[in-house]
Scaffold this active site. Structure first.
Site, short mmCIF file in Angstrom:
data_model
loop_
_atom_site.label_atom_id
_atom_site.label_comp_id
_atom_site.label_asym_id
_atom_site.label_seq_id
_atom_site.Cartn_x
_atom_site.Cartn_y
_atom_site.Cartn_z
CD GLU A 1 -1.40 -2.39 1.95
OE1 GLU A 1 -0.18 -2.63 1.94
OE2 GLU A 1 -2.24 -3.14 2.47
CB CYS B 1 -0.87 0.47 5.19
SG CYS B 1 0.81 0.11 4.65
#
Ligand code: THU
Length: 130
Positions: A54, A88
């Site tokens: 990510e 993330c």
């Protein structure tokens, strides 16, 4: 989710550099104007220095001009519905709205759809810093 986002996450996953965990992850995000940015996880022999798929995708997104993120797909080779880690989630939330859709995928496509608001309730908000 249109299939191209899933395909972008899958193509990114195939580029993962994960020689230590062998846990390959791909992520892809789409901006409001239709641009797609993808990334894979990168592992480092000094383990804490590696980073997630990510985060790679977010780096590409920023360098591609940023904008509003409207949907995100995450895919892991060895795990259905791989869920973004806490760090993330906070990084993604910086560029999303609570209603932004996050697709947790398996090898065939979307396995579950959640929103960023569901993924990170009560995340840190940086408004006061601006
Ligand atoms: N990983 C990701 O890339 N994204 C996630 O959402 C969860 C974990 C990576 C980090 C590390 O390279 C490997 O998966 C095992 O933790």
């Amino acid at each position: 989710m249109s299939h191209d986002l899933f395909e972008a996450a899958k193509a990114a996953m195939s580029k993962a550099y994960a020689p230590y965990s062998k846990f390959r992850v791909g992520a892809a995000l789409r901006t409001e104007d239709g641009r797609v940015f993808a990334g894979a996880n990168v592992e480092i022999a000094s383990y804490p220095e590696g980073w997630c798929a990510e985060t790679t995708a977010l780096g590409h997104y920023i360098m591609g001009g940023g904008g509003k993120i409207v949907e995100i797909a995450v895919l892991a080779e060895r795990m259905a519905k791989c869920s973004p880690c806490g760090g993330c989630r906070q990084r993604l939330a910086e560029f999303c709205r609570p209603e932004t859709k996050l697709y947790l995928c398996d090898n065939a496509g979307v396995a579950e759809t959640v929103t960023m608001g569901e993924m990170l309730p009560y995340g840190f908000r940086g408004d006061i810093l601006k």
